[in-house]
Enzyme design. Structure first.
Site, mmCIF file in Angstrom:
data_model
loop_
_atom_site.group_PDB
_atom_site.id
_atom_site.type_symbol
_atom_site.label_atom_id
_atom_site.label_comp_id
_atom_site.label_asym_id
_atom_site.label_seq_id
_atom_site.Cartn_x
_atom_site.Cartn_y
_atom_site.Cartn_z
ATOM 1 C CB ILE A 467 -14.747 -38.466 -6.906
ATOM 2 C CG1 ILE A 467 -15.056 -37.802 -5.566
ATOM 3 C CG2 ILE A 467 -15.898 -38.241 -7.866
ATOM 4 C CD1 ILE A 467 -15.200 -36.285 -5.641
ATOM 5 C CB THR A 469 -15.331 -39.736 -1.319
ATOM 6 O OG1 THR A 469 -16.281 -40.162 -2.307
ATOM 7 C CG2 THR A 469 -14.781 -38.380 -1.733
ATOM 8 N NE ARG A 614 -24.997 -43.073 13.178
ATOM 9 C CZ ARG A 614 -25.290 -43.577 14.375
ATOM 10 N NH1 ARG A 614 -24.483 -44.477 14.924
ATOM 11 N NH2 ARG A 614 -26.382 -43.191 15.029
ATOM 12 C CD GLU A 691 -16.320 -29.713 0.037
ATOM 13 O OE1 GLU A 691 -16.070 -29.176 -1.044
ATOM 14 O OE2 GLU A 691 -17.461 -29.752 0.523
#
Length: 728
Positions: A467, A469, A614, A691
């Site tokens: 989306i 990302t 990571r 987020e």
């Protein structure tokens, strides 16, 4: 075959650090980047099957029983093919992970703007004309629309108490008891919700703007009364979602019903005003924060009470307290969420549900306590980092808040700050700085992926979505790393329910969950290659398309031979989530200017330091953090869905009235990552970051406003009228 993993404990092997390819952790270009630049990455409304017709949603002008007085007249208009008034149509979008049909039915409108019909015509223009001509009448009923005027529920699973908070507040040398409010907000993704449905008499194929296809297929099938195997969903490219596309939306079911009725492909694209009302929004909140501490600034009491809302029959309530359970230590605690049922558009997951508004407000309150005690805001937070989860008593899997606070403060130049407010002025502008900590829960969800190795070329497949990302590139990197291939030799196919079910994009769990499934699929192939080579998997090296074991070095394609190797990976959460508290941490710093004449606030610079396991690709991770910090600017200064007090409808339901930050609002943003390898996060040690970066960012801006001009605002956003009122 499949390589399955249930995460029950720590993985201390750290295999990614010992592979020779050295692809992970580097800035690799997105394979889908140029496709998007050239317009070749097609979205839900950009496919044109033969015979395509167009649908327009018709929405209710009020709350109550619905009727359409001129229904037959509209059906007989030129080019109109159907006016669908079907009980299967959706009231509002499904909540994330619903996995079943959301509330259906259009005979009653439970909020202004609810879909009540779909008009389908040969052309978009004819459908739009007919939709406007359809007269929707409402037999109005009294319905609550004000969250402050309804007696709230208090869900038992949203209450956590310990000790005597009231007593701690009475006897503490320092305490604060404050109420903040945050506005309702919209995801406002660039791509509006859209669906193109094709029915061949047996299988419904839907091209949709959706985030979690394995759930969306079941939701759509259940809504239509079809078995899931007769539904296929495609979403290879999604133009943003931020939670609004977690569940199927009204356009999906409407397009599907019409396609099955007409036996023609049907496209339904939501108007931007539809997007603001038909799909989920972030709940408005009223939050009461109570904090008490001793003379050293150590918290003795912590209270967080929040009021949120949603429509009747919905299970979701904004989890405002999600980070407050574990953020800071205090012996006396009282955390409780209250919820009201009101007839406004549905609330649901919006980027970083819960913490986005909960952490932001709590960190503003922490700043108030810091000012009251005279303790530096960073030092106050450092003194209250818990040794174990204050709510459950379990240990933390990893805790890097201190490291991010110190890293961020040094890079930002925090020590150069005069702690007293209202000390720096440039013309009409007061200048100040503020900070806030960031907290976000971390999770892994069930996910599967498949890799096919044919010669020296690999293909990754999962119904996981991208989306914006960076799913395409990080899965490419994971597969390239574990199979020793250049990234150009790895193709990634996503967004199709014909592929293994990934985690979906949501909750910042995509990279860790589906990424781990890709890793496991690659590991299964490595084991098969090692067996053919006659050695243990850990004894061979895959690099640049060659396999090396001892003194033997052969091309990978030769070892694979004429056939193809297939690996299937499956991961699911296990006991680890019960044994440890797993979270991500960060620190936000902001400098603002507050205009003493106009009340305008300008963010001059922002810096974030984050710890999220990571980092697979610093470029995509940094981009995610930029997005979260920008969203914090919007939350703090511009974004506010305004509801009419009479009927609850959204007044500013477009980008002319709902102000997202634009280029002129966003200063240079600096993002840094603090190294972390959390063994409890699976073999990749990957955690969510998208987020995390929104949590607290708006609080840092609010704290900077106070430091700049001495005015303490407690209602988000800090619009000029509110700033001027506070200044006066």
């Amino acid at each position: 075959m499949s390589l399955d993993l249930k995460i029950d404990g720590p993985d201390r092997e750290h295999r990614p650090d010992h592979l020779a390819q050295n692809v992970l952790g580097h800035e690799i270009d997105r394979p889908d980047g140029w496709l998007k630049v050239k317009g070749e990455a097609t979205y839900a409304a950009e496919t044109f099957p033969e015979g395509l017709v167009h649908g327009i949603l018709v929405r209710a002008p009020g709350i109550g029983r619905v009727s359409c007085a001129n229904l037959e007249d509209v059906r007989n208009m030129p080019e109109v093919l159907a006016v669908v008034r079907d009980e299967r149509l959706l009231r509002n979008a499904a909540q994330g992970g619903a996995n079943e049909a959301p509330v259906q039915g259009v005979d009653t409108a439970e909020y202004v703007g609810q879909p009540v019909a779909l008009v389908v015509a040969e052309t978009f223009e004819a459908a739009r004309h007919a939709a406007v001509a359809l007269t929707v009448e409402i037999d109005g009923v009294e319905a609550p629309v004000d969250p402050e005027a309804v007696v709230p529920e208090e869900p038992d699973d949203q209450i956590s108490t310990r000790g005597d908070l009231d007593g701690a507040m009475r006897h503490a040398p320092y305490s604060i008891d404050v109420v903040y409010t945050t506005a309702s907000m919209n995801s406002a993704a660039m791509e509006p919700h859209a669906a193109t449905a094709v029915w061949d008499g047996e299988v419904l194929t839907l091209r949709g703007a959706l985030q979690m296809l394995k759930f969306n297929r079941n939701e759509l099938a259940d809504s239509l009364g079809l078995p899931p195997e007769r539904v296929r969903i495609l979403a290879p490219y999604v133009g943003g979602g931020f939670g609004s596309k977690l569940g199927i939306s009204a356009d999906c079911v409407a397009a599907a019903v019409a396609a099955m009725e007409l036996n023609r492909p049907v496209r339904v694209v939501q108007h931007r005003r539809d997007v603001f009302e038909v799909n989920v929004r972030r709940s408005e909140t009223r939050q009461r924060i109570r904090l008490s501490c001793d003379t050293q600034g150590r918290l003795t009491g912590l209270g967080h009470e929040a009021l949120v809302s949603n429509l009747p029959k919905e299970e979701f309530f904004e989890p405002v307290l999600q980070a407050s359970y574990f953020a800071y230590a205090a012996a006396n605690r009282d955390l409780r969420l209250k919820a009201v049922r009101i007839n406004r558009p549905a609330t649901g997951s919006v980027r970083a549900p819960g913490e986005a508004v909960g952490v932001t407000v709590f960190e503003a309150a922490m700043d108030e306590l810091a000012v009251k005690t005279g303790i530096d805001p960073i030092e106050l937070r450092l003194r209250n980092i818990p040794e174990k989860d204050p709510d459950t008593g379990v240990p933390f899997s990893s805790h890097r808040l201190e490291a991010t606070l110190k890293d961020g403060s040094e890079r930002f130049g925090w020590d150069e700050r005069d702690p007293a407010p209202r000390q720096r002025r440039e013309g009409e502008w007061w200048i100040g700085t503020g900070m806030a900590a960031a907290f976000r829960v971390n999770m892994i969800t069930p996910a599967e992926a498949r890799i096919t190795l044919d010669g020296d070329r690999a293909t990754v497949e999962s119904d996981m979505t991208d989306i914006g990302t960076g799913s395409y590139v990080i899965f490419q990197q994971i597969a390239a790393e574990i199979l020793g291939l250049p990234t150009g030799k790895v193709d990634v196919r996503l967004g199709d329910t014909a592929y293994p079910p990934g985690s979906g994009s949501g909750g910042s769990f995509g990279a860790a969950s589906t990424g781990t499934a890709v890793w496991l699929a690659g590991m299964e192939i490595r084991r098969a290659l090692a067996e053919r080579l006659g050695c243990d998997e850990s004894e061979m090296t895959l690099r640049d398309g060659y396999v090396t074991h001892g003194n033997r070095r052969v091309p990978l394609a030769d070892l694979v031979g004429g056939g193809a190797f297939s690996g299937h990976g499956r991961v699911e959460p296990g006991d680890a989530q019960e044994k440890v508290r797993q979270a991500t941490y960060g620190a936000h710093f902001a400098e603002v200017g507050v205009n003493d004449v106009t009340g305008e606030v300008r963010v001059r610079r922002m810096l974030g330091s984050f710890s999220a396991g990571r980092i697979l690709n610093p470029r995509t991770a940094r981009s995610q953090c930029h997005g979260g910090m920008i969203w914090g600017i919007g939350m703090a200064l511009t974004e506010e869905m305004t509801h009419d007090r009479r009927d609850g409808h959204v007044v500013n339901r477009d980008f002319a009235g709902y102000h997202v930050p634009v280029n002129a609002d966003v200063p240079p943003l600096d993002v840094y990552f603090v190294e972390e390898l959390d063994d409890w996060a699976g073999p990749l040690q990957v955690k969510g970051i998208g987020e995390l970066s929104i949590c607290g960012s708006g609080g840092a801006i609010f704290n900077a406003i106070h430091h700049a001009c001495g005015a303490r605002l407690r209602d988000f956003p800090a619009t000029p009228d509110r700033v001027l009122a506070a200044l006066s």
